[in-house]
Design a protein around this motif. Structure first.
Motif: not given
Length: 106
Positions: A1-12
């Motif tokens: 979950m922390e990785y996904a919060k930091k990953c710009d591609a995941c967020q976009r």
């Protein structure tokens, strides 16, 4: 979950969930074939024998699926008099529910 919060591609590019958050309500079944879910689907494209409806049943414990096709549905409601009489004869507890559909339920 922390990785996904930091990953710009995941967020976009992650799919956007437009439904409000709601706690999950698991359905408990202590052994196989104790509790089933069923639904009638249709009308579908015609199959051999002019069958256009499907009764789908799923066991909650094992996720075993049974399906049968029909050419017509004779009851006006999904759970009609014949179904209720069958369940009463075999001492089956029948619980009715309405599917949650935010688009049509407001």
């Amino acid at each position: 979950m922390e990785y996904a919060k930091k990953c710009d591609a995941c967020q976009r590019h992650a799919p956007v969930n437009h439904q409000p958050a709601e706690p999950l309500h698991p359905v408990i079944s202590p052994w196989p074939f104790m509790k089933w879910g069923m639904d009638i689907v249709g009308p579908l494209p015609k199959a051999p024998g002019n069958k256009v409806y499907m009764l789908a049943m799923t066991d909650y414990f094992s996720k075993w699926i049974e399906a049968e096709s029909f050419s017509q549905v004779t009851e006006a409601q999904f759970i009609g008099n014949k179904t209720e009489a069958f369940c009463a004869r075999w001492n089956i507890s029948l619980q009715k529910s309405t599917p949650r559909n935010p688009q049509s339920n407001g």
